[in-house]
Design a protein around this motif. Structure first.
Motif, PDB file in Angstrom:
ATOM      1  N   ASP A  39      -8.163  48.458 -15.977  1.00  0.00           N
ATOM      2  CA  ASP A  39      -9.177  49.477 -16.275  1.00  0.00           C
ATOM      3  C   ASP A  39     -10.270  49.404 -15.209  1.00  0.00           C
ATOM      4  O   ASP A  39     -11.396  48.991 -15.466  1.00  0.00           O
ATOM      5  CB  ASP A  39      -9.749  49.235 -17.674  1.00  0.00           C
ATOM      6  CG  ASP A  39     -10.764  50.282 -18.091  1.00  0.00           C
ATOM      7  OD1 ASP A  39     -10.773  51.379 -17.507  1.00  0.00           O
ATOM      8  OD2 ASP A  39     -11.557  49.982 -19.008  1.00  0.00           O
ATOM      9  N   GLU A  40      -9.915  49.820 -14.006  1.00  0.00           N
ATOM     10  CA  GLU A  40     -10.803  49.656 -12.853  1.00  0.00           C
ATOM     11  C   GLU A  40     -12.121  50.394 -12.997  1.00  0.00           C
ATOM     12  O   GLU A  40     -13.152  49.920 -12.530  1.00  0.00           O
ATOM     13  CB  GLU A  40     -10.087  50.098 -11.580  1.00  0.00           C
ATOM     14  CG  GLU A  40      -8.903  49.216 -11.240  1.00  0.00           C
ATOM     15  CD  GLU A  40      -8.111  49.729 -10.048  1.00  0.00           C
ATOM     16  OE1 GLU A  40      -8.473  50.788  -9.500  1.00  0.00           O
ATOM     17  OE2 GLU A  40      -7.142  49.057  -9.675  1.00  0.00           O
ATOM     18  N   ASP A  41     -12.118  51.549 -13.651  1.00  0.00           N
ATOM     19  CA  ASP A  41     -13.359  52.322 -13.780  1.00  0.00           C
ATOM     20  C   ASP A  41     -14.129  51.990 -15.064  1.00  0.00           C
ATOM     21  O   ASP A  41     -15.154  52.589 -15.354  1.00  0.00           O
ATOM     22  CB  ASP A  41     -13.085  53.821 -13.698  1.00  0.00           C
ATOM     23  CG  ASP A  41     -12.209  54.332 -14.838  1.00  0.00           C
ATOM     24  OD1 ASP A  41     -11.751  53.523 -15.676  1.00  0.00           O
ATOM     25  OD2 ASP A  41     -11.972  55.553 -14.878  1.00  0.00           O
ATOM     26  N   ARG A  42     -13.624  51.019 -15.837  1.00  0.00           N
ATOM     27  CA  ARG A  42     -14.264  50.561 -17.074  1.00  0.00           C
ATOM     28  C   ARG A  42     -14.458  51.697 -18.081  1.00  0.00           C
ATOM     29  O   ARG A  42     -15.402  51.707 -18.858  1.00  0.00           O
ATOM     30  CB  ARG A  42     -15.605  49.866 -16.807  1.00  0.00           C
ATOM     31  CG  ARG A  42     -15.488  48.582 -16.012  1.00  0.00           C
ATOM     32  CD  ARG A  42     -14.724  47.543 -16.833  1.00  0.00           C
ATOM     33  NE  ARG A  42     -14.729  46.251 -16.179  1.00  0.00           N
ATOM     34  CZ  ARG A  42     -13.662  45.731 -15.599  1.00  0.00           C
ATOM     35  NH1 ARG A  42     -12.528  46.372 -15.565  1.00  0.00           N
ATOM     36  NH2 ARG A  42     -13.720  44.536 -15.043  1.00  0.00           N
ATOM     37  N   SER A  43     -13.513  52.628 -18.098  1.00  0.00           N
ATOM     38  CA  SER A  43     -13.580  53.749 -19.027  1.00  0.00           C
ATOM     39  C   SER A  43     -13.051  53.375 -20.407  1.00  0.00           C
ATOM     40  O   SER A  43     -13.268  54.088 -21.375  1.00  0.00           O
ATOM     41  CB  SER A  43     -12.767  54.927 -18.484  1.00  0.00           C
ATOM     42  OG  SER A  43     -11.385  54.589 -18.456  1.00  0.00           O
ATOM     43  N   GLY A  44     -12.314  52.253 -20.484  1.00  0.00           N
ATOM     44  CA  GLY A  44     -11.696  51.873 -21.742  1.00  0.00           C
ATOM     45  C   GLY A  44     -10.366  52.573 -21.969  1.00  0.00           C
ATOM     46  O   GLY A  44      -9.779  52.471 -23.036  1.00  0.00           O
ATOM     47  N   ILE A  45      -9.906  53.284 -20.949  1.00  0.00           N
ATOM     48  CA  ILE A  45      -8.668  54.069 -21.042  1.00  0.00           C
ATOM     49  C   ILE A  45      -7.800  53.771 -19.815  1.00  0.00           C
ATOM     50  O   ILE A  45      -8.294  53.738 -18.699  1.00  0.00           O
ATOM     51  CB  ILE A  45      -8.966  55.581 -21.067  1.00  0.00           C
ATOM     52  CG1 ILE A  45      -9.894  55.954 -22.225  1.00  0.00           C
ATOM     53  CG2 ILE A  45      -7.686  56.402 -21.089  1.00  0.00           C
ATOM     54  CD1 ILE A  45      -9.250  55.914 -23.580  1.00  0.00           C
ATOM     55  N   LEU A  46      -6.493  53.581 -20.055  1.00  0.00           N
ATOM     56  CA  LEU A  46      -5.535  53.452 -18.962  1.00  0.00           C
ATOM     57  C   LEU A  46      -4.609  54.657 -18.996  1.00  0.00           C
ATOM     58  O   LEU A  46      -4.253  55.136 -20.077  1.00  0.00           O
ATOM     59  CB  LEU A  46      -4.676  52.192 -19.123  1.00  0.00           C
ATOM     60  CG  LEU A  46      -5.376  50.844 -19.163  1.00  0.00           C
ATOM     61  CD1 LEU A  46      -4.341  49.727 -19.315  1.00  0.00           C
ATOM     62  CD2 LEU A  46      -6.207  50.632 -17.932  1.00  0.00           C
ATOM     63  N   ASP A  47      -4.211  55.132 -17.825  1.00  0.00           N
ATOM     64  CA  ASP A  47      -3.170  56.154 -17.831  1.00  0.00           C
ATOM     65  C   ASP A  47      -1.845  55.440 -18.103  1.00  0.00           C
ATOM     66  O   ASP A  47      -1.753  54.214 -18.047  1.00  0.00           O
ATOM     67  CB  ASP A  47      -3.151  56.964 -16.536  1.00  0.00           C
ATOM     68  CG  ASP A  47      -2.859  56.135 -15.293  1.00  0.00           C
ATOM     69  OD1 ASP A  47      -2.107  55.138 -15.382  1.00  0.00           O
ATOM     70  OD2 ASP A  47      -3.365  56.494 -14.225  1.00  0.00           O
ATOM     71  N   LEU A  48      -0.845  56.200 -18.439  1.00  0.00           N
ATOM     72  CA  LEU A  48       0.436  55.614 -18.839  1.00  0.00           C
ATOM     73  C   LEU A  48       1.058  54.788 -17.720  1.00  0.00           C
ATOM     74  O   LEU A  48       1.667  53.750 -17.978  1.00  0.00           O
ATOM     75  CB  LEU A  48       1.393  56.714 -19.306  1.00  0.00           C
ATOM     76  CG  LEU A  48       2.461  56.308 -20.302  1.00  0.00           C
ATOM     77  CD1 LEU A  48       1.901  55.571 -21.491  1.00  0.00           C
ATOM     78  CD2 LEU A  48       3.248  57.521 -20.758  1.00  0.00           C
ATOM     79  N   ASP A  49       0.881  55.217 -16.467  1.00  0.00           N
ATOM     80  CA  ASP A  49       1.427  54.452 -15.342  1.00  0.00           C
ATOM     81  C   ASP A  49       0.785  53.069 -15.262  1.00  0.00           C
ATOM     82  O   ASP A  49       1.477  52.062 -15.095  1.00  0.00           O
ATOM     83  CB  ASP A  49       1.214  55.197 -14.024  1.00  0.00           C
ATOM     84  CG  ASP A  49       2.038  56.468 -13.941  1.00  0.00           C
ATOM     85  OD1 ASP A  49       3.129  56.518 -14.544  1.00  0.00           O
ATOM     86  OD2 ASP A  49       1.585  57.417 -13.264  1.00  0.00           O
ATOM     87  N   SER A  50      -0.541  53.007 -15.381  1.00  0.00           N
ATOM     88  CA  SER A  50      -1.242  51.722 -15.330  1.00  0.00           C
ATOM     89  C   SER A  50      -0.855  50.843 -16.507  1.00  0.00           C
ATOM     90  O   SER A  50      -0.671  49.637 -16.369  1.00  0.00           O
ATOM     91  CB  SER A  50      -2.760  51.931 -15.326  1.00  0.00           C
ATOM     92  OG  SER A  50      -3.152  52.609 -14.163  1.00  0.00           O
ATOM     93  N   PHE A  51      -0.712  51.460 -17.679  1.00  0.00           N
ATOM     94  CA  PHE A  51      -0.327  50.687 -18.857  1.00  0.00           C
ATOM     95  C   PHE A  51       1.082  50.124 -18.696  1.00  0.00           C
ATOM     96  O   PHE A  51       1.355  48.995 -19.081  1.00  0.00           O
ATOM     97  CB  PHE A  51      -0.426  51.539 -20.124  1.00  0.00           C
ATOM     98  CG  PHE A  51      -0.096  50.769 -21.372  1.00  0.00           C
ATOM     99  CD1 PHE A  51      -0.840  49.660 -21.742  1.00  0.00           C
ATOM    100  CD2 PHE A  51       0.970  51.137 -22.167  1.00  0.00           C
ATOM    101  CE1 PHE A  51      -0.525  48.929 -22.893  1.00  0.00           C
ATOM    102  CE2 PHE A  51       1.292  50.427 -23.307  1.00  0.00           C
ATOM    103  CZ  PHE A  51       0.536  49.321 -23.673  1.00  0.00           C
ATOM    104  N   GLU A  52       1.961  50.899 -18.087  1.00  0.00           N
ATOM    105  CA  GLU A  52       3.323  50.426 -17.849  1.00  0.00           C
ATOM    106  C   GLU A  52       3.308  49.197 -16.937  1.00  0.00           C
ATOM    107  O   GLU A  52       4.000  48.208 -17.192  1.00  0.00           O
ATOM    108  CB  GLU A  52       4.163  51.539 -17.230  1.00  0.00           C
ATOM    109  CG  GLU A  52       5.614  51.182 -17.055  1.00  0.00           C
ATOM    110  CD  GLU A  52       6.453  52.347 -16.561  1.00  0.00           C
ATOM    111  OE1 GLU A  52       7.675  52.150 -16.455  1.00  0.00           O
ATOM    112  OE2 GLU A  52       5.907  53.432 -16.279  1.00  0.00           O
TER     113      GLU A  52
END
Length: 195
Positions: A39-52
Motif C-alpha cells: 500500500d505505497e500511497d497509504r490509501s488502505g486499498i490495494l488493486d487486485l494486481d498488488s494484492f495478487e
C-alpha cells in the motif's frame, strides 16, 4: 518514514479490522505489515494486481479468477453483515417498517480493489492461521542453501535468481522479474546475516 517504524505500537483497530476471522493478533500484525508494504500511497486499498503479488509473497498462489471470486465473496458477506446489523438496530428500536434504504453496490472498479479487512478475510480462508512459518522458513532456507552448508552465499542467490529469471521468461510468474547485480545480492546477504 518515522510512521512506519511505529506500526507495532498502533492499535489494530486503527486499520478497521472489524473481525479477525479467527486469526490471532500476531497474524493480523503480520498481514498488516505486508499489506503496508504494498500500500505505497497509504490509501488502505490495494488493486487486485498488488494484492495478487502480496498473496504470492506470503506463499499463496491463487488464480486470478479464484481471487476475484474471493474478493466478491468477502464483499457479499460484509454487505449481508451490514444488512443484518441494520435490521437488528431497527428491531431493537421498535421500528416495524421494512427498511427501504439503499444498499451500496460494489461496481466493477471496486471489485478490483482490496482493503485490509478483505485481505484478512481471504488470507484466513486460505489457511494463514494454520501455517507453520518456522517450518516454511527452514524449507526455503534449504532451497537456497545449495550443498547444505548451513548458510547462504552469493553463489546460492545467483543460482536461485537464475531459476526465477528462467521461470519468469517462460511466463510462469505472470510478470517480468529484473535481474539483480552482484553488489545488490551481496548487500542482501549482509542485511539479513544474523550470525
Amino acid at each position: 518514514d518515522d510512521d512506519d517504524d511505529d506500526d507495532d505500537d498502533v492499535p489494530l483497530s486503527t486499520y478497521r479490522i472489524t473481525t479477525s476471522h479467527g486469526l490471532e493478533e500476531r497474524h493480523l500484525r503480520e498481514i498488516l505489515a505486508v499489506f503496508r508494504i504494498f500500500d505505497e500511497d497509504r490509501s488502505g486499498i490495494l488493486d487486485l494486481d498488488s494484492f495478487e503479488v502480496m498473496m504470492r509473497s506470503l506463499g499463496f498462489r491463487t488464480e486470478r479468477e479464484e481471487m476475484e471470486g474471493l474478493v466478491e465473496r468477502d464483499w457479499e458477506e460484509r454487505r449481508q453483515e451490514r444488512r443484518m446489523s441494520k435490521s437488528t438496530r431497527r428491531v431493537q428500536s421498535g421500528e416495524n417498517e421494512e427498511w427501504h434504504g439503499q444498499d451500496v453496490e460494489r461496481g466493477d472498479e471496486e471489485m478490483r480493489r482490496v482493503d485490509l479487512q478483505t485481505a484478512v478475510g481471504i488470507l484466513a480462508r486460505k489457511g494463514y492461521g494454520e501455517r507453520d512459518f518456522e517450518k516454511e522458513i527452514q524449507m526455503y532456507f534449504r532451497i537456497f542453501d545449495g550443498g547444505n552448508k548451513g548458510y547462504i552465499d552469493l553463489r546460492d542467490l545467483k543460482r536461485v535468481q537464475k531459476e526465477i529469471l528462467e521461470e519468469s521468461a517462460a511466463g510462469q510468474w505472470g510478470f517480468d522479474v529484473a535481474e539483480l547485480r552482484d553488489s545488490t545480492l551481496e548487500a542482501m546477504i549482509r542485511e539479513f546475516d544474523g550470525n
